[in-house]
Design an enzyme around this catalytic site. Structure first.
Site, PDB file in Angstrom:
ATOM      1  N   GLY A   1      36.982  13.628  15.301  1.00  0.00           N
ATOM      2  CA  GLY A   1      37.052  12.660  14.434  1.00  0.00           C
ATOM      3  C   GLY A   1      38.178  12.418  13.512  1.00  0.00           C
ATOM      4  O   GLY A   1      38.312  12.030  12.438  1.00  0.00           O
ATOM      5  N   SER A   2      39.164  12.502  14.283  1.00  0.00           N
ATOM      6  CA  SER A   2      40.544  12.048  14.060  1.00  0.00           C
ATOM      7  C   SER A   2      41.143  12.916  13.031  1.00  0.00           C
ATOM      8  O   SER A   2      41.885  12.532  12.185  1.00  0.00           O
ATOM      9  CB  SER A   2      40.803  10.714  13.654  1.00  0.00           C
ATOM     10  OG  SER A   2      40.167  10.001  14.626  1.00  0.00           O
TER      11      SER A   2
ATOM     12  N   SER B   1      38.485  15.691  21.529  1.00  0.00           N
ATOM     13  CA  SER B   1      39.424  14.826  20.814  1.00  0.00           C
ATOM     14  C   SER B   1      40.060  15.651  19.872  1.00  0.00           C
ATOM     15  O   SER B   1      40.717  16.665  20.426  1.00  0.00           O
ATOM     16  CB  SER B   1      38.478  13.690  20.225  1.00  0.00           C
ATOM     17  OG  SER B   1      39.355  12.657  19.650  1.00  0.00           O
TER      18      SER B   1
END
Length: 302
Positions: A78-79, A149
């Site tokens: 989710g960055s 991620s």
């Protein structure tokens, strides 16, 4: 809704979540219409591991397991700006079905924190695991870390740079292996807005990069990405894998043809498992490395 429509809706929501957008909840959709792995179940929800509201975790356990099982701590993406553990229960259940006592923690996000606040939260979650996971059938001496991620960055960084775990009072040696799906590991200079916001204030930019901490005692790593990933380029996976091999650290590298950034996450779900064998390959690698005899043999090979 037909299975085809379910797959399309799930793909859209999970892709948005992987890119840090919270327009819809993939977990809510999966709870309503998506199939789940029957071999895992949730055993604990919203357990605090610190005083902040974001310092909470969930635990998933295998339905059938030996007396003690290896423990997998999964960090979502989710960055570093969005995400919620509730949206990743399908991952917790899938990994539990593979034989892991699985922990999915939340962590503080930007703008509440910048680097390294989310890593400090990850280390605190691992400290809770070490102290408490035996009550849920997990072996605190056999912990592995994984993520997708930004979560892959967290998992790999916590495994490679031991000072976060030491600061939390945890012996870094309890981490037997790490796994990263579509993670950023080598992204200097900070030429993207997200990286500038989250990491730009760091006094030593090199110290934010997982590749900077590779050494002969680094934990074994499973690193996978999609060849079509334009969010976190495959060169991140390739660069870290090359560094680990040069240090003679066991590493399994997978670049799945045709997959994009969210696909490596989607492949963990029942609905999209046909996209790539990411779940089976990651689980097999981590299960093997969680066995001290296997790990010792792998490191002894010339």
């Amino acid at each position: 809704m037909t299975r085809a429509l379910t797959a399309i809706a799930s793909l859209v929501c999970l892709a948005l979540a992987a890119l840090g957008m919270t327009a819809c909840s993939p977990l809510a959709l999966f709870d309503a219409i998506g199939p789940r792995d029957a071999g895992g179940r949730q055993a604990l929800k919203n357990q605090p591991f610190g005083p902040n509201p974001r310092q909470r975790l969930d635990v998933f356990v295998p339905v059938s397991a030996p007396e003690t099982a290896p423990v997998l701590v999964f960090f979502y993406g989710g960055s570093w700006q969005s995400g919620a553990k509730e949206d990743y229960a399908f991952v917790g259940q899938a990994l539990a079905a593979q034989g892991f006592v699985t922990v999915v923690p939340d962590y503080r996000l930007y703008p509440e924190v910048q680097f390294p606040g989310f890593l400090e939260d990850g280390a605190a979650a691992i400290a809770w695991v070490r102290d408490n996971i035996a009550a849920y059938g997990g072996d605190p001496r056999r912990i592995v870390l994984a993520g997708h991620s930004a979560g892959a960055y967290n998992a790999v960084m916590l495994g490679l740079d031991p000072h976060y775990l030491r600061s939390a009072g945890v012996d870094p040696k309890v981490v037997r292996a790490v796994a990263g799906l579509s993670g950023p590991y080598d992204f200097l200079p900070f030429d993207q807005e997200t990286a500038q916001r989250v990491f730009g204030q760091a006094p030593d930019p090199a110290a934010t990069q997982p590749v900077a901490f590779v050494g002969p005692h680094s934990p074994p790593a499973f690193l996978a990405t999609g060849a079509a990933d334009t969010v976190v380029r495959p060169r991140n996976t390739q660069s870290l894998a090359a560094k680990l091999r040069a240090a003679r650290v066991p590493v399994q590298e997978r670049i799945y043809p045709g997959l994009d950034h969210s696909d490596t996450l989607l492949a963990l779900s029942v609905t999209f498992r046909s996209k790539a064998p990411a779940l089976a390959e990651m689980a097999a690698f981590l299960q093997g490395q969680a066995n001290p005899r296997v790990q010792a043999a792998a490191r002894a090979r010339p």
